[in-house]
Enzyme design. Structure first.
Site, PDB file in Angstrom:
ATOM      1  N   LEU A 354       0.834  -1.204   0.000  1.00  6.36           N
ATOM      2  CA  LEU A 354       0.000   0.000   0.000  1.00  6.36           C
ATOM      3  C   LEU A 354       0.867   1.253   0.000  1.00  6.36           C
ATOM      4  O   LEU A 354       0.446   2.313  -0.437  1.00  6.36           O
ATOM      5  CB  LEU A 354      -0.898   0.030   1.240  1.00  6.36           C
ATOM      6  CG  LEU A 354      -2.023  -0.993   1.313  1.00  6.36           C
ATOM      7  CD1 LEU A 354      -2.645  -0.988   2.702  1.00  6.36           C
ATOM      8  CD2 LEU A 354      -3.079  -0.709   0.260  1.00  6.36           C
ATOM      9  N   GLY A 355       2.054   1.136   0.554  1.00  6.10           N
ATOM     10  CA  GLY A 355       2.937   2.296   0.597  1.00  6.10           C
ATOM     11  C   GLY A 355       4.108   2.058   1.513  1.00  6.10           C
ATOM     12  O   GLY A 355       4.183   1.028   2.185  1.00  6.10           O
ATOM     13  N   GLY A 357       6.545   4.134   4.460  1.00  5.92           N
ATOM     14  CA  GLY A 357       6.787   5.370   5.198  1.00  5.92           C
ATOM     15  C   GLY A 357       8.225   5.305   5.623  1.00  5.92           C
ATOM     16  O   GLY A 357       8.919   4.340   5.305  1.00  5.92           O
ATOM     17  N   GLY A 358       8.664   6.340   6.356  1.00  4.59           N
ATOM     18  CA  GLY A 358       9.993   6.273   6.923  1.00  4.59           C
ATOM     19  C   GLY A 358      10.075   5.057   7.832  1.00  4.59           C
ATOM     20  O   GLY A 358      11.141   4.516   8.113  1.00  4.59           O
ATOM     21  N   GLY A 360       8.495   2.006   7.510  1.00  4.56           N
ATOM     22  CA  GLY A 360       8.472   0.649   6.986  1.00  4.56           C
ATOM     23  C   GLY A 360       7.442   0.516   5.889  1.00  4.56           C
ATOM     24  O   GLY A 360       6.830   1.499   5.474  1.00  4.56           O
ATOM     25  N   VAL A 362       3.920  -0.920   4.168  1.00 10.61           N
ATOM     26  CA  VAL A 362       2.566  -1.251   4.593  1.00 10.61           C
ATOM     27  C   VAL A 362       1.909  -2.100   3.506  1.00 10.61           C
ATOM     28  O   VAL A 362       1.912  -1.729   2.331  1.00 10.61           O
ATOM     29  CB  VAL A 362       1.724   0.019   4.818  1.00 10.61           C
ATOM     30  CG1 VAL A 362       0.373  -0.343   5.396  1.00 10.61           C
ATOM     31  CG2 VAL A 362       2.446   0.991   5.739  1.00 10.61           C
ATOM     32  N   LYS A 377       1.691  -3.302   8.794  1.00 10.87           N
ATOM     33  CA  LYS A 377       2.879  -2.464   8.684  1.00 10.87           C
ATOM     34  C   LYS A 377       4.076  -3.234   9.208  1.00 10.87           C
ATOM     35  O   LYS A 377       4.032  -3.805  10.296  1.00 10.87           O
ATOM     36  CB  LYS A 377       2.660  -1.191   9.503  1.00 10.87           C
ATOM     37  CG  LYS A 377       3.883  -0.313   9.569  1.00 10.87           C
ATOM     38  CD  LYS A 377       3.559   0.991  10.250  1.00 10.87           C
ATOM     39  CE  LYS A 377       3.196   2.034   9.217  1.00 10.87           C
ATOM     40  NZ  LYS A 377       2.939   3.342   9.782  1.00 10.87           N
ATOM     41  N   ASP A 473       3.798  13.157  14.782  1.00  4.77           N
ATOM     42  CA  ASP A 473       3.980  13.218  13.333  1.00  4.77           C
ATOM     43  C   ASP A 473       2.647  13.434  12.620  1.00  4.77           C
ATOM     44  O   ASP A 473       2.266  12.683  11.732  1.00  4.77           O
ATOM     45  CB  ASP A 473       4.693  11.950  12.828  1.00  4.77           C
ATOM     46  CG  ASP A 473       5.355  12.170  11.457  1.00  4.77           C
ATOM     47  OD1 ASP A 473       5.384  13.335  10.997  1.00  4.77           O
ATOM     48  OD2 ASP A 473       5.831  11.195  10.850  1.00  4.77           O
TER      49      ASP A 473
END
Ligand SMILES: *[C@@H]1O[C@H](CO)[C@@H](O)[C@H](O)[C@H]1NC(C)=O
Ligand SMILES: *[C@@H]1O[C@H](CO)[C@@H](O)[C@H](O)[C@H]1NC(C)=O
Ligand SMILES: *[C@@H]1O[C@H](CO)[C@@H](O)[C@H](O)[C@H]1NC(C)=O
Ligand SMILES: *[C@@H]1O[C@H](CO)[C@@H](O)[C@H](O)[C@H]1NC(C)=O
Ligand SMILES: *[C@@H]1O[C@H](CO)[C@@H](O)[C@H](O)[C@H]1NC(C)=O
Ligand SMILES: *[C@@H]1O[C@H](CO)[C@@H](O)[C@H](O)[C@H]1NC(C)=O
Ligand SMILES: *[C@@H]1O[C@H](CO)[C@@H](O)[C@H](O)[C@H]1NC(C)=O
Length: 635
Positions: A354-355, A357-358, A360, A362, A377, A473
């Site tokens: 799915l994507g 991030g910084g 890890g 997902v 995640k 964040d």
């Protein structure tokens, strides 16, 4: 049978011997179940009588009004000399806020010339008045409020008080809710938000012009008075008035219930026996509060201990990599097996990604036993040190529950990897709807709703949990949208873990450029106020449809906050609203949001509002200041 008798309501109608007017003398509702109730009580808004006879004024939906009044008007004044009569009432109520520490407004015993309140507002107005008729003598409203939210505009003394209100929500007199505990010979705080059944007595003596309010968690009327007020109600009441209850919810919501009600003109109303009233609905008990959730997690943990205890050695033998240590069994959210998650994500296939991030990658997954869609995640966690802390943090995050937070279902640990399993959000993250070339342009209503949702979720993290959770964040990429485009904050509490996980010897400032409060880069210490700063940046982004720092923009528009401030000073504030809305927005709301965005973006932490204030501003409960300070200080 006593059981059956309990649920019965009975009403006495004693008619005075005045032949011209039949005058009601006494009301007694031992619960509201029974034939004819609909004809004796007028309900409007969210008010309804439940099957078991409890009168529900509001449920846990935001911004509701609920009114329940005796259907017929009652004569409150002597028509010859215009003097108000004495009266007395007692009733039993319970309030279950959605988030117990925050409260969800309240309810008021009310005497009013009408039983419908056109134009009355929810939230702190308790469904009685609106901001234009507040305090107007033509209202002829007398109320005793039981309020669980401190509204500073109305001068509320705290978030757990009883107040006497005349034509206004600015109480003429109020007192913190307490009762005298005879066993203890001392005054005890009576928590109105706790969901316990509380009986209130309100008595007016027209001879002495004395109004007394008493409270107790029991059936016996206490001798001591909580609140006494000297007032001649002849000047306020009209001859013919309606009597009943008004209640409301705001952004903070709550179920408000009346279990029984007794009322008498010119005499003392009978007290209610709490044990004869209909029981509270199970729904409210379940949602009671964190105690229940914690209880549930504890018992879930016990089950895990039992089940896992048996499986423990087996798992150890079969799959050394799937480490379970004794202390891990002691915590709340569900622990998934690695195998289960591997299967759910089809072997962590790139197709399910799915994507990143910084933090890890997902993956999207489907749990095979329940067919539930989840987001998994995968975080790699190098340091062995602090791992227990890491997991206990996860445990506490897993117990956070709010409609504007992405729910953590469970977790799994394998070697250096930590896998977190979340509720899957079909509409992805907010940034995809704002920046660059979004496929869908969010409407103004959707944007306003998203901002309110983020504010509500963040207030919960800051104030309703046993310990303050700083998000650290807040940014558009961490706001996910559910199927109805409601905002759900994700990644809360985790930034702290990343910080700890990567390299414990250095404090890395976690956050994202453009959302970082200036003092954070100096001190490295995240606070509620640095979250508010980031929230302000997010808010401006959503309204303006661009990033806080836009490298592609004209130099004077590089920093979003500065640009908004410049336009504000020029009186050209609507220039900054996302042009893709093509002017389709509510100007009053836009001013509220932009002002609030500027206030949250103030460089000076003390000048920023708290999330509680932000929620009140958004809810229209607090008036924003006329003048907004320059975010950078100076002008
Ligand atoms: C209460 O309701 C009953 C049943 O509908 C009706 O007969 C009675 O007149 C009502 N009482 C009053 C005082 O309105
Ligand atoms: C709460 O009350 C409102 C208004 O009556 C209603 O629309 C809504 O469905 C109710 N919600 C729940 C969860 O019962
Ligand atoms: C109303 O006031 C008059 C004059 O003071 C008095 O005679 C009468 O008894 C009162 N009526 C009631 C119902 O109290
Ligand atoms: C305020 O309430 C009064 C009735 O109490 C109503 O007449 C008036 O229209 C309301 N004002 C607004 C702005 O809704
Ligand atoms: C009070 O309300 C009445 C009727 O709505 C209105 O005519 C009057 O101007 C109001 N008074 C004030 C001081 O707002
Ligand atoms: C009660 O408060 C209202 C509004 O705050 C005010 O107009 C009124 O004079 C007060 N009444 C008394 C009896 O103190
Ligand atoms: C009695 O008072 C003490 C101290 O004030 C308190 O700790 C205790 O819980 C009270 N007991 C009850 C039954 O309320």
């Amino acid at each position: 049978m006593a059981e059956r008798f309990k649920l019965f309501f009975w009403v006495f109608f004693v008619l005075l011997s005045n032949p011209a007017k039949s005058q009601l003398d006494e009301l007694f509702f031992n619960g509201f179940k029974g034939v004819g109730v609909a004809n004796n009580l007028s309900l409007n808004g969210a008010a309804q009588i439940q099957d078991n006879g409890v009168l529900q004024l509001t449920n846990k939906t935001q911004r509701l009004l609920g009114h329940a009044f005796y259907s017929n008007p009652i004569q409150f004044k002597n028509s010859t000399d215009g003097k108000a009569f004495s009266f007395s009432t007692s009733f039993a109520f319970a309030m279950f806020p959605e988030y117990p520490k925050l409260g969800g407004h309240g309810l008021a015993f009310t005497i009013s010339p009408t039983k419908e309140f056109p134009g009355a507002l929810p939230g702190p107005y308790l469904g009685l008045v609106n901001n234009t008729d507040l305090g107007n003598l033509t209202n002829h409203i007398f109320a005793v409020e039981f309020d669980t939210v401190q509204n500073l505009v109305f001068g509320d003394i705290n978030d757990n008080h009883v107040g006497i209100d005349i034509n206004s929500l600015v109480s003429n007199k109020s007192a913190a809710a307490t009762y005298f505990d005879g066993a203890n010979n001392s005054n005890q705080v009576l928590n109105l938000k706790s969901g316990q059944v509380i009986q209130a007595w309100i008595e007016y003596d027209s001879q002495s012009n004395q109004l007394d309010v008493k409270l107790s968690p029991s059936s016996t009327k206490p001798r001591s008075t909580l609140l006494s007020f000297h007032v001649d109600l002849s000047l306020i009441l009209q001859e013919s008035m309606y009597v009943g209850f008004s209640s409301s919810t705001g952004l903070l919501s709550s179920s408000h219930y009346i279990m029984g009600w007794s009322f008498k003109m010119n005499g003392e109303a009978k007290s209610l026996s709490l044990d004869q009233l209909p029981p509270l609905p199970a729904e409210s008990k379940r949602n009671n509060n964190t105690g229940v959730i914690v209880g549930a997690s504890v018992s879930a943990a016990l089950v895990i201990i039992l089940v896992s205890g048996l499986a423990f050695n087996l798992i150890r033998k079969i799959k050394k990599a799937d480490v379970i240590e004794a202390w891990e069994l002691d915590i709340g959210p569900h622990r998934f097996s690695y195998k289960e998650l591997k299967k759910a994500t089809r072997g962590f296939s790139d197709k399910e990604l799915l994507g990143f991030g910084g933090s890890g990658r997902v993956y999207k997954g489907t749990l095979s036993n329940s067919n539930t869609q989840v987001a998994v995640k995968r975080i790699s966690h190098e340091s062995k040190q602090g791992l227990q802390e890491f997991i206990s943090e996860i445990a506490s995050i897993g117990r956070l529950r709010h409609r504007n937070l992405v729910q953590l279902f469970g977790w799994c640990r394998r070697r250096a990897d930590l896998l977190l399993v979340y509720d899957f959000m079909p509409n992805g993250s907010l940034d995809k709807y704002i920046f660059d070339e979004p496929k869908t342009i969010l409407s103004w209503e959707q944007r306003f709703n998203i901002i309110k949702g983020v504010a509500s979720g963040l207030l919960y993290l800051h104030e309703d949990w046993e310990q303050t959770v700083i998000h650290r964040d807040i940014k558009a990429g961490n706001v996910l949208l559910d199927s109805e485009l409601n905002a759900r904050l994700s990644d809360f509490g985790l930034a702290k873990l990343y910080e700890r996980g990567t390299n414990p010897s250095t404090t890395r400032v976690v956050g994202t450029l453009g959302y970082l409060a200036p003092e954070l880069t100096r001190t490295g210490k995240p606070t509620k106020s640095t979250d508010v700063f980031a929230f302000g940046a997010l808010l401006l982004e959503v309204v303006c449809g661009r990033r806080p720092i836009e490298l592609k923009a004209l130099p004077e528009e590089l920093m979003l906050v500065d640009w908004v401030w410049e336009q504000w000073k020029l009186g050209a504030i609507f220039e900054v609203v996302d042009s893709r809305l093509e002017g389709e927005f509510d100007e009053i709301e836009a001013v509220v949001l932009l002002k609030l965005g500027l206030m949250c973006s103030n460089n000076e932490p003390k000048a920023r509002p708290t999330m509680r204030q932000v929620v009140r501003y958004l809810d229209g409960e607090l008036q924003l200041p006329e003048v907004v300070e320059a975010p950078q200080g100076g002008t």
